[in-house]
Design a protein around this motif. Sequence first.
Motif, mmCIF file in Angstrom:
data_model
loop_
_atom_site.group_PDB
_atom_site.id
_atom_site.type_symbol
_atom_site.label_atom_id
_atom_site.label_comp_id
_atom_site.label_asym_id
_atom_site.label_seq_id
_atom_site.Cartn_x
_atom_site.Cartn_y
_atom_site.Cartn_z
ATOM 1 N N LEU A 50 15.742 60.184 -23.464
ATOM 2 C CA LEU A 50 16.262 58.882 -23.059
ATOM 3 C C LEU A 50 16.779 58.104 -24.261
ATOM 4 N N GLY A 51 17.944 57.468 -24.097
ATOM 5 C CA GLY A 51 18.505 56.584 -25.108
ATOM 6 C C GLY A 51 18.264 55.133 -24.726
ATOM 7 N N LEU A 52 18.753 54.222 -25.557
ATOM 8 C CA LEU A 52 18.626 52.792 -25.316
ATOM 9 C C LEU A 52 19.984 52.151 -25.521
ATOM 10 N N CYS A 53 20.333 51.214 -24.631
ATOM 11 C CA CYS A 53 21.580 50.467 -24.790
ATOM 12 C C CYS A 53 21.303 48.982 -24.566
ATOM 13 N N LEU A 54 21.724 48.178 -25.537
ATOM 14 C CA LEU A 54 21.686 46.726 -25.412
ATOM 15 C C LEU A 54 23.103 46.250 -25.152
ATOM 16 N N LEU A 55 23.314 45.593 -24.022
ATOM 17 C CA LEU A 55 24.594 44.953 -23.712
ATOM 18 C C LEU A 55 24.454 43.495 -24.136
ATOM 19 N N ALA A 56 25.173 43.113 -25.176
ATOM 20 C CA ALA A 56 24.998 41.800 -25.789
ATOM 21 C C ALA A 56 26.215 40.918 -25.543
ATOM 22 N N GLU A 57 25.969 39.814 -24.867
ATOM 23 C CA GLU A 57 27.004 38.800 -24.618
ATOM 24 C C GLU A 57 27.382 38.137 -25.938
#
Length: 158
Positions: A50-57
Amino acid sequence: MESKVVFSQMELTRASMGMPVRFNTTLTGGPTGHPGVSALLLRPRDQQALGLCLLAEHPGNEGASVTNGAREYAEAVCRALEKPLLQFAWFELDSEGSFDELYLMGDGANFFPLNEPGAPPRSLEGLFKRAERMFGDLPDEFRVAATACKMRFDWLEP
């Protein structure tokens, strides 16, 4: 010693909810200078875990917010990487500068405050603790990029 995870970043934009997500870069690959959404990714070198993704405004994003367009932004990331949505643990940095967990089951997106033991709720520290729990040592580039995204909100006047 080589890190167990690889950091990468994508810049995205979406003019409105009815428009497609686009990469927010120039033809040469550099940033356009227009605020949008950053996708900060940590992926294991073995590509199976599993990877990690941060969607940052970004403050000043005039297009679809990360909260309103979360699923579409996540799908754009996955199309670019040729990976399924379930290959990542998803998080968002919302338009108020707070961190949430993002669940992309079914057709929609659900958000829950990021709570990690030993860290304030919805905090950058909590995101780092969660990522460390997943991967161990984090690349410095990820820490710098995530901190820079959070600092954009800290500079805003109330």
